[in-house]
Design a protein around this motif. Structure first.
Motif, short mmCIF file in Angstrom:
data_model
loop_
_atom_site.label_atom_id
_atom_site.label_comp_id
_atom_site.label_asym_id
_atom_site.label_seq_id
_atom_site.Cartn_x
_atom_site.Cartn_y
_atom_site.Cartn_z
N VAL A 163 0.81 -1.22 0.00
CA VAL A 163 0.00 0.00 0.00
C VAL A 163 0.85 1.28 0.00
O VAL A 163 0.60 2.18 -0.81
CB VAL A 163 -0.98 -0.01 1.19
N PRO A 164 1.86 1.43 0.88
CA PRO A 164 2.64 2.68 0.87
C PRO A 164 3.34 2.95 -0.47
O PRO A 164 3.46 4.11 -0.88
CB PRO A 164 3.66 2.47 1.99
N VAL A 165 3.79 1.90 -1.14
CA VAL A 165 4.46 2.09 -2.43
C VAL A 165 3.48 2.68 -3.45
O VAL A 165 3.81 3.64 -4.17
CB VAL A 165 5.02 0.75 -2.94
N ILE A 166 2.28 2.15 -3.49
CA ILE A 166 1.28 2.64 -4.45
C ILE A 166 0.81 4.04 -4.08
O ILE A 166 0.60 4.90 -4.95
CB ILE A 166 0.10 1.66 -4.52
N VAL A 167 0.65 4.31 -2.79
CA VAL A 167 0.21 5.63 -2.34
C VAL A 167 1.20 6.70 -2.76
O VAL A 167 0.83 7.72 -3.37
CB VAL A 167 0.01 5.66 -0.81
N ARG A 168 2.47 6.51 -2.47
CA ARG A 168 3.47 7.54 -2.79
C ARG A 168 3.66 7.69 -4.30
O ARG A 168 3.83 8.81 -4.80
CB ARG A 168 4.81 7.18 -2.14
N THR A 169 3.62 6.58 -5.03
CA THR A 169 3.75 6.67 -6.48
C THR A 169 2.58 7.42 -7.09
O THR A 169 2.77 8.30 -7.94
CB THR A 169 3.84 5.26 -7.10
N THR A 170 1.36 7.10 -6.66
CA THR A 170 0.18 7.80 -7.19
C THR A 170 0.21 9.27 -6.84
O THR A 170 -0.09 10.13 -7.69
CB THR A 170 -1.10 7.15 -6.62
N ASP A 171 0.56 9.60 -5.60
CA ASP A 171 0.63 10.99 -5.17
C ASP A 171 1.64 11.77 -6.00
O ASP A 171 1.36 12.88 -6.48
CB ASP A 171 1.00 11.04 -3.69
N ASN A 172 2.82 11.21 -6.19
CA ASN A 172 3.86 11.90 -6.96
C ASN A 172 3.49 12.03 -8.44
O ASN A 172 3.77 13.07 -9.07
CB ASN A 172 5.19 11.16 -6.82
N MET A 173 2.88 11.00 -9.01
CA MET A 173 2.50 11.06 -10.41
C MET A 173 1.41 12.11 -10.65
O MET A 173 1.46 12.86 -11.64
CB MET A 173 2.00 9.69 -10.88
N LEU A 174 0.43 12.18 -9.77
CA LEU A 174 -0.67 13.14 -9.96
C LEU A 174 -0.18 14.58 -9.86
O LEU A 174 -0.76 15.48 -10.48
CB LEU A 174 -1.76 12.89 -8.92
N LYS A 175 0.87 14.81 -9.11
CA LYS A 175 1.41 16.17 -8.99
C LYS A 175 2.12 16.62 -10.27
O LYS A 175 2.39 17.82 -10.42
CB LYS A 175 2.38 16.24 -7.82
N LEU A 176 2.41 15.69 -11.17
CA LEU A 176 3.07 16.04 -12.42
C LEU A 176 2.10 16.54 -13.49
O LEU A 176 2.54 17.05 -14.53
CB LEU A 176 3.84 14.83 -12.96
N VAL A 177 0.80 16.40 -13.26
CA VAL A 177 -0.19 16.86 -14.24
C VAL A 177 -0.18 18.39 -14.28
O VAL A 177 -0.29 19.04 -13.23
CB VAL A 177 -1.59 16.34 -13.88
N PRO A 178 -0.05 19.01 -15.45
CA PRO A 178 0.00 20.48 -15.52
C PRO A 178 -1.32 21.11 -15.09
O PRO A 178 -2.40 20.58 -15.32
CB PRO A 178 0.30 20.76 -17.00
N ASN A 179 -1.21 22.27 -14.44
CA ASN A 179 -2.40 22.97 -13.96
C ASN A 179 -3.30 23.43 -15.10
O ASN A 179 -4.51 23.57 -14.92
CB ASN A 179 -1.98 24.18 -13.11
N SER A 180 -2.72 23.69 -16.26
CA SER A 180 -3.53 24.15 -17.40
C SER A 180 -4.57 23.10 -17.80
O SER A 180 -5.70 23.44 -18.16
CB SER A 180 -2.63 24.47 -18.58
N LEU A 181 -4.21 21.82 -17.71
CA LEU A 181 -5.14 20.76 -18.04
C LEU A 181 -6.29 20.71 -17.03
O LEU A 181 -7.46 20.54 -17.41
CB LEU A 181 -4.41 19.40 -18.08
N LEU A 182 -5.96 20.89 -15.77
CA LEU A 182 -7.00 20.88 -14.73
C LEU A 182 -7.91 22.11 -14.85
O LEU A 182 -9.13 22.01 -14.70
CB LEU A 182 -6.35 20.85 -13.34
N GLU A 183 -7.33 23.26 -15.14
CA GLU A 183 -8.12 24.48 -15.29
C GLU A 183 -9.07 24.37 -16.48
O GLU A 183 -10.21 24.87 -16.42
CB GLU A 183 -7.19 25.68 -15.45
N ALA A 184 -8.63 23.72 -17.55
CA ALA A 184 -9.50 23.55 -18.70
C ALA A 184 -10.69 22.65 -18.35
O ALA A 184 -11.83 22.92 -18.76
CB ALA A 184 -8.71 22.94 -19.86
N ALA A 185 -10.44 21.61 -17.56
CA ALA A 185 -11.54 20.73 -17.14
C ALA A 185 -12.51 21.46 -16.22
O ALA A 185 -13.73 21.32 -16.35
CB ALA A 185 -10.97 19.49 -16.45
N PHE A 186 -11.98 22.26 -15.30
CA PHE A 186 -12.86 23.02 -14.41
C PHE A 186 -13.66 24.07 -15.19
O PHE A 186 -14.82 24.35 -14.86
CB PHE A 186 -12.03 23.71 -13.31
N ALA A 187 -13.04 24.64 -16.23
CA ALA A 187 -13.73 25.66 -17.02
C ALA A 187 -14.92 25.08 -17.78
O ALA A 187 -15.88 25.80 -18.08
CB ALA A 187 -12.75 26.31 -18.01
N LEU A 188 -14.86 23.77 -18.07
CA LEU A 188 -15.97 23.11 -18.76
C LEU A 188 -17.09 22.73 -17.80
O LEU A 188 -18.11 22.18 -18.22
CB LEU A 188 -15.47 21.87 -19.48
#
Length: 294
Positions: A163-188
C-alpha cells in the motif's frame, strides 16, 4: 609586422582553484565508476551463480509435484507456487485500489490538510519499515487472536507493504499533471471528483500502473512477514484460512536443510522468484517509458 597563422598560441597558466576543482571532479567521477563496477561485479556474480545452479533444478516435476518429504527424492514446488500466486494476487487486489484512492486524496484534497501531512509521514515510515516488523504486527493483532497461521494473515502482511508504495507513487504522479489541463476541465464545468478521476488520473495512468507493478515486484519475494503469518504447508492446500505454502519461506527452509534434493529445489525456486521480480521491473519500466514517448 604580420603574424603567422601557424604560430603557436601562448599557453595561459591555469588558475590554482580551477585546477583543484578539476582534480576533485575527476577523482569523484573515477570513484563513481569504481563503485558502479564493484556493484555490477557482485550483481553479475550472484546472477551467474543463481542461473548455473537454478537451471539445473528446473524440470516439469517442479511445477507439477508438491514439496517432497525430508530425505526423499523427486518432488516439486507446486504447492508453494500456487500459494504465492494466491496470496500475492489477493494482496494486489486489496492494496491497489486502496493505494490509488489514498494517493488521489493526498494529491487532490490534501494540499493543506493536517490529516494529509500525517498520512504522508506515516506512509514514509511504512516505506522504510523492516518487513519483519509488519509481520510481527499482523501476528500480534490477527494470528495471536485466531490462534493459527493462515494465508489470510500472510495476505494482510504483504498488503501493508504494498500500500505505501502505491500511495506515494500515485501521489507523486498526480502532482506532475500540468495545472492548465486541470483548469480547462474546471472551465468546462466538471466537478472536482470527476476531474481527479477522469482527467488527472487518466493523464498519469502509466505512472500509477508502474507503481502497482513495483509494489507487486516487492511483495513477491518477501519472506520475513510470511514466517509469522502464513508459515508453511508441506501439502497442497487452497484454504486461505489455514497455513499455506509459499515460495519465499520454502526457499528459506530448503536452503538451510541438509538434503541435496531440497537445496536443489531451493535454487530452482530462487531462480523463479528472481526472474519474476526482474520481469515485473522490466515491464514497469517499459510501460512507463512507452507512455512518455507517446
Amino acid at each position: 609586422m604580420s603574424t603567422s597563422n601557424n604560430a603557436k598560441a601562448i599557453p595561459v597558466p591555469m588558475n590554482p582553484v580551477y585546477r583543484k576543482r578539476l582534480l576533485m571532479h575527476r577523482v569523484g567521477i573515477a570513484l563513481s565508476f569504481l563503485a558502479m563496477a564493484v556493484g555490477l561485479f557482485f550483481l553479475m556474480w550472484i546472477l551467474i551463480t543463481l542461473i548455473i545452479k537454478g537451471f539445473g533444478a528446473l524440470s516439469l516435476s517442479m511445477f507439477t509435484e508438491t514439496t517432497p518429504a525430508p530425505g526423499s527424492e523427486g518432488g516439486g514446488l507446486l504447492n508453494p507456487i500456487v500459494g504465492s500466486l494466491m496470496m500475492v494476487g489477493i494482496s494486489t487486489a486489496i492494496s491497489t485500489p486502496i493505494g490509488i484512492l489514498a494517493g488521489i486524496y493526498l494529491a487532490e484534497y490534501g494540499e493543506r490538510s493536517w490529516f494529509a501531512q500525517v498520512t504522508r509521514f506515516v506512509t514514509d515510515i511504512m516505506l522504510s519499515a523492516p518487513s519483519i516488523v509488519i509481520g510481527l504486527f499482523i501476528y500480534a493483532i490477527y494470528v495471536a487472536n485466531v490462534k493459527h497461521f493462515s494465508g489470510w494473515a500472510g495476505t494482510f502482511a504483504i498488503s501493508l507493504i504494498a500500500v505505501p508504495v502505491i500511495v506515494r507513487t500515485t501521489d507523486n504522479m498526480l502532482k506532475l499533471v500540468p495545472n492548465s489541463l486541470l483548469e480547462a476541465a474546471f472551465a468546462l464545468g466538471a466537478p472536482r471528483w470527476k476531474v481527479a478521476t477522469f482527467v488527472r488520473l487518466r493523464a498519469v495512468k502509466a505512472g500509477v500502473m508502474t507503481g502497482a507493478l513495483l509494489a507487486l515486484a516487492r511483495i513477491a519475494g518477501e519472506t520475513a512477514p510470511l514466517l509469522f503469518t502464513a508459515l508453511n504447508n508441506q501439502f497442497f492446500s487452497a484454504n486461505m484460512n489455514a497455513p499455506m505454502a509459499n515460495l519465499p519461506v520454502v526457499i528459506y527452509q530448503f536452503a538451510m536443510s541438509p538434503y541435496d534434493n531440497w537445496r536443489s529445489l531451493a535454487w530452482g525456486g530462487a531462480l523463479l522468484v528472481t526472474f519474476t521480480v526482474l520481469g515485473l521491473n522490466i515491464l514497469s519500466r517499459t510501460v512507463f517509458n512507452q507512455k512518455i514517448k507517446s
